[in-house]
Motif scaffolding. Structure first.
Motif, PDB file in Angstrom:
ATOM      1  N   ALA A   1     -12.879 108.373 -65.766  1.00 28.87           N
ATOM      2  CA  ALA A   1     -12.543 109.605 -66.486  1.00 28.87           C
ATOM      3  C   ALA A   1     -11.590 109.318 -67.645  1.00 28.87           C
ATOM      4  O   ALA A   1     -11.742 109.872 -68.745  1.00 28.87           O
ATOM      5  N   GLN A   2     -10.607 108.452 -67.383  1.00 33.74           N
ATOM      6  CA  GLN A   2      -9.687 108.079 -68.456  1.00 33.74           C
ATOM      7  C   GLN A   2     -10.426 107.383 -69.600  1.00 33.74           C
ATOM      8  O   GLN A   2     -10.111 107.586 -70.781  1.00 33.74           O
ATOM      9  N   LYS A   3     -11.431 106.578 -69.218  1.00 41.10           N
ATOM     10  CA  LYS A   3     -12.210 105.880 -70.243  1.00 41.10           C
ATOM     11  C   LYS A   3     -12.991 106.858 -71.100  1.00 41.10           C
ATOM     12  O   LYS A   3     -13.019 106.753 -72.345  1.00 41.10           O
ATOM     13  N   GLU A   4     -13.643 107.852 -70.433  1.00 46.55           N
ATOM     14  CA  GLU A   4     -14.379 108.861 -71.181  1.00 46.55           C
ATOM     15  C   GLU A   4     -13.445 109.677 -72.067  1.00 46.55           C
ATOM     16  O   GLU A   4     -13.769 109.997 -73.212  1.00 46.55           O
ATOM     17  N   LYS A   5     -12.296 110.019 -71.507  1.00 47.95           N
ATOM     18  CA  LYS A   5     -11.316 110.764 -72.290  1.00 47.95           C
ATOM     19  C   LYS A   5     -10.849 109.956 -73.490  1.00 47.95           C
ATOM     20  O   LYS A   5     -10.739 110.483 -74.608  1.00 47.95           O
ATOM     21  N   ALA A   6     -10.595 108.684 -73.265  1.00 51.15           N
ATOM     22  CA  ALA A   6     -10.163 107.827 -74.364  1.00 51.15           C
ATOM     23  C   ALA A   6     -11.259 107.693 -75.417  1.00 51.15           C
ATOM     24  O   ALA A   6     -10.994 107.669 -76.624  1.00 51.15           O
ATOM     25  N   ARG A   7     -12.525 107.599 -74.920  1.00 50.55           N
ATOM     26  CA  ARG A   7     -13.630 107.504 -75.880  1.00 50.55           C
ATOM     27  C   ARG A   7     -13.713 108.767 -76.716  1.00 50.55           C
ATOM     28  O   ARG A   7     -13.917 108.713 -77.948  1.00 50.55           O
ATOM     29  N   GLY A   8     -13.601 109.973 -76.074  1.00 52.09           N
ATOM     30  CA  GLY A   8     -13.614 111.216 -76.824  1.00 52.09           C
ATOM     31  C   GLY A   8     -12.474 111.298 -77.828  1.00 52.09           C
ATOM     32  O   GLY A   8     -12.669 111.737 -78.974  1.00 52.09           O
ATOM     33  N   GLU A   9     -11.284 110.867 -77.397  1.00 50.23           N
ATOM     34  CA  GLU A   9     -10.142 110.858 -78.309  1.00 50.23           C
ATOM     35  C   GLU A   9     -10.386 109.924 -79.491  1.00 50.23           C
ATOM     36  O   GLU A   9     -10.022 110.223 -80.631  1.00 50.23           O
ATOM     37  N   ALA A  10     -11.033 108.785 -79.192  1.00 51.68           N
ATOM     38  CA  ALA A  10     -11.328 107.830 -80.265  1.00 51.68           C
ATOM     39  C   ALA A  10     -12.311 108.432 -81.262  1.00 51.68           C
ATOM     40  O   ALA A  10     -12.162 108.290 -82.493  1.00 51.68           O
ATOM     41  N   GLU A  11     -13.351 109.128 -80.734  1.00 50.42           N
ATOM     42  CA  GLU A  11     -14.323 109.754 -81.629  1.00 50.42           C
ATOM     43  C   GLU A  11     -13.665 110.863 -82.447  1.00 50.42           C
ATOM     44  O   GLU A  11     -13.936 111.011 -83.650  1.00 50.42           O
ATOM     45  N   LYS A  12     -12.802 111.670 -81.783  1.00 47.12           N
ATOM     46  CA  LYS A  12     -12.080 112.711 -82.512  1.00 47.12           C
ATOM     47  C   LYS A  12     -11.200 112.106 -83.595  1.00 47.12           C
ATOM     48  O   LYS A  12     -11.142 112.608 -84.725  1.00 47.12           O
ATOM     49  N   ALA A  13     -10.540 111.027 -83.263  1.00 53.44           N
ATOM     50  CA  ALA A  13      -9.671 110.366 -84.252  1.00 53.44           C
ATOM     51  C   ALA A  13     -10.489 109.822 -85.408  1.00 53.44           C
ATOM     52  O   ALA A  13     -10.077 109.915 -86.581  1.00 53.44           O
ATOM     53  N   ALA A  14     -11.678 109.263 -85.102  1.00 49.12           N
ATOM     54  CA  ALA A  14     -12.528 108.732 -86.179  1.00 49.12           C
ATOM     55  C   ALA A  14     -13.010 109.852 -87.092  1.00 49.12           C
ATOM     56  O   ALA A  14     -13.007 109.719 -88.325  1.00 49.12           O
ATOM     57  N   GLU A  15     -13.461 110.990 -86.468  1.00 52.15           N
ATOM     58  CA  GLU A  15     -13.917 112.124 -87.275  1.00 52.15           C
ATOM     59  C   GLU A  15     -12.775 112.702 -88.102  1.00 52.15           C
ATOM     60  O   GLU A  15     -12.947 113.046 -89.285  1.00 52.15           O
ATOM     61  N   ARG A  16     -11.591 112.819 -87.470  1.00 55.00           N
ATOM     62  CA  ARG A  16     -10.430 113.313 -88.210  1.00 55.00           C
ATOM     63  C   ARG A  16     -10.097 112.396 -89.387  1.00 55.00           C
ATOM     64  O   ARG A  16      -9.798 112.862 -90.490  1.00 55.00           O
ATOM     65  N   ALA A  17     -10.175 111.094 -89.146  1.00 59.28           N
ATOM     66  CA  ALA A  17      -9.889 110.141 -90.221  1.00 59.28           C
ATOM     67  C   ALA A  17     -10.898 110.261 -91.353  1.00 59.28           C
ATOM     68  O   ALA A  17     -10.544 110.193 -92.549  1.00 59.28           O
ATOM     69  N   ARG A  18     -12.195 110.472 -90.969  1.00 61.20           N
ATOM     70  CA  ARG A  18     -13.222 110.609 -92.011  1.00 61.20           C
ATOM     71  C   ARG A  18     -12.979 111.852 -92.855  1.00 61.20           C
ATOM     72  O   ARG A  18     -13.043 111.810 -94.102  1.00 61.20           O
ATOM     73  N   LEU A  19     -12.701 112.998 -92.170  1.00 64.12           N
ATOM     74  CA  LEU A  19     -12.447 114.235 -92.904  1.00 64.12           C
ATOM     75  C   LEU A  19     -11.187 114.137 -93.763  1.00 64.12           C
ATOM     76  O   LEU A  19     -11.156 114.626 -94.901  1.00 64.12           O
ATOM     77  N   GLU A  20     -10.164 113.530 -93.203  1.00 62.60           N
ATOM     78  CA  GLU A  20      -8.939 113.358 -93.985  1.00 62.60           C
ATOM     79  C   GLU A  20      -9.193 112.471 -95.199  1.00 62.60           C
ATOM     80  O   GLU A  20      -8.641 112.714 -96.286  1.00 62.60           O
TER      81      GLU A  20
END
Length: 444
Positions: free
Chosen positions: A307-326
């Motif tokens: 679960a922590q791995k999935e959560k970390a993966r989601g956070e990583a994807e969110k961070a990547a999308e946020r970085a792209r938009l920024e």
């Protein structure tokens, strides 16, 4: 050994001395005359005397020598020493004593010839669980105090008697007392080191005095503010024992200590425990339960980390999308700021260019005014009508050519008046000021 050889030599000398007269024709006995037989007897007596006066002290062994006339001495050094037909009591410097759990065939295994080995006994812990306890104890005698060593040797007579009558009873009592202080479950749960510590301390310093106590049951309160009932466990309470303490120190049984005999406990450890079959079954069930618990714990941890791995993966994807938009936002912001800066720069550039062109036009106008004024002065100074007309023509043409760059109004309104009617077309073209100047010049 020397005494044995001496006795054999004496017997041989006596046989030859007695049988030589009887068996005169025997070739063998003819070699031993009466004189030679006496010599053999003397040699045997000398050997017997020597063996009674000296002995060889083996390394690692202390000897108490007790003389026939009542004196005694201690020998701690190896080599040849005198004993003067005295009695020897050898005792090893260190006495190994072991309790061993026999194998399936009843054998105790390979043991040292210098160790005192016995079969391990069954002992009961405080929870009535029985077990065979194998121990390894090493006792050291006092080789520094000769009087104490001689006293121990004199009272115990032999090394074996010292072990059987003094040391082993203390070992048994120490094991018994220590077993009373803990449950079998406590032993396997981490108190094995405490068992060894209690065991060795009692051997060296004396047996603990144990006192019985009952663990008090906590009363459970059931009910609410209006009704309160107290429930007490009525089950038979297990007897427990603890060390009796006085002035912060354990109370010990008087006169029951190996230290009183000058003996020191070098080693006292439990090497093996053979639990009774019922407890072994209970332990097996506990092991299986613990193994199952550990397995479930590992599975739970695995799910948690998944679960922590999935959560970390989601956070990583969110961070990547946020970085792209920024990044896009920054790019657009920079582009807009750049465009604004360029527009502002162009505006400043146009303003500067306008000021430059304005100043250029003013400079040309001033130059034309100066030239017209100079020419007017020259005309007034005495030019001919033909030269004056030619000058006016050139002046008008030159001024018009210089003023082509100026953007003049397309329409203008003339005012009425007597003097204004006399102005020519040149005045309306070059401006009011230039016309006024030329008019004044003509009047002059």
């Amino acid at each position: 050994m020397i005494t044995f050889f001496g006795i054999l030599i004496i017997l041989f000398g006596l046989i030859t001395l007695i049988l030589n007269p009887i068996l005169k024709n025997n070739t063998f006995f003819q070699r031993f005359t009466t004189r030679r037989s006496i010599q053999i007897l003397l040699v045997g007596i000398v050997f017997s005397i020597v063996s009674g006066t000296v002995f060889y002290a083996e390394p690692g062994t202390a000897y108490a020598v007790q003389y026939p006339w009542g004196g005694q001495k201690a020998v701690f050094r190896q080599g040849i020493n005198t004993k003067m037909w005295g009695r020897l009591i050898p005792i090893q410097f260190e006495l190994p004593i072991k309790y061993v759990i026999p194998g399936r065939d009843g054998e105790l295994g390979e043991q040292s010839e210098y160790a005192n080995v016995d079969v391990a006994k069954y002992w009961a812990f405080s929870d009535a669980v029985k077990a065979r306890i194998a121990t390894s104890v090493v006792i050291s005698i006092n080789t520094q105090d000769e009087a104490q060593f001689l006293s121990v040797a004199d009272r115990n007579k032999t090394e074996k008697n010292l072990i059987r009558s003094r040391i082993i009873p203390n070992i048994d009592q120490s094991i018994k007392n220590t077993c009373k202080l803990m449950d079998a479950q406590d032993y396997i749960s981490g108190q094995a080191s405490d068992f060894d510590r209690y065991f060795k301390d009692q051997l060296e310093n004396g047996m603990y005095v144990l006192e019985e106590y009952n663990e008090s049951e906590n009363r459970e309160v059931i009910g609410d503010s209006s009704t309160v009932r107290t429930v007490v466990n009525q089950e038979t309470k297990q007897k427990r024992f603890r060390i009796k303490i006085k002035d912060g120190l354990p109370v010990r049984e008087p006169g029951n200590s190996l230290k009183g005999y000058g003996l020191t406990v070098v080693q006292a450890v439990v090497t093996e425990i053979d639990w009774e079959e019922t407890f072994d079954k209970r332990l097996q069930l506990q092991k299986e339960e613990v193994a199952q618990t550990q397995l479930e714990k590992q599975q739970a941890e695995r799910e948690f980390y998944r679960a922590q791995k999935e959560k970390a993966r989601g956070e990583a994807e969110k961070a990547a999308e946020r970085a792209r938009l920024e990044k896009e936002q920054i790019q657009k912001t920079i582009a807009a700021e750049t465009e604004a800066k360029v527009a502002e720069f162009n505006l400043v550039k146009e303003k500067k260019q306008f000021e430059v062109e304005k100043f250029k036009a003013q400079s040309k106008k001033v130059a034309a005014d100066a030239e017209a004024y100079q020419n007017a002065k020259l005309v007034n100074a005495g030019l001919t009508p033909q030269e004056r007309a030619e000058w006016e023509y050139k002046t008008a043409v030159g001024v018009a050519r210089e003023l082509k760059a100026l953007k003049l109004p397309e329409f203008y309104i003339e005012g009425g008046g007597k003097d204004k009617a006399q102005a020519n077309l040149l005045e309306s073209l070059i401006g009011a000021d230039l016309a006024k100047t030329m008019l004044k010049s003509n009047k002059q």
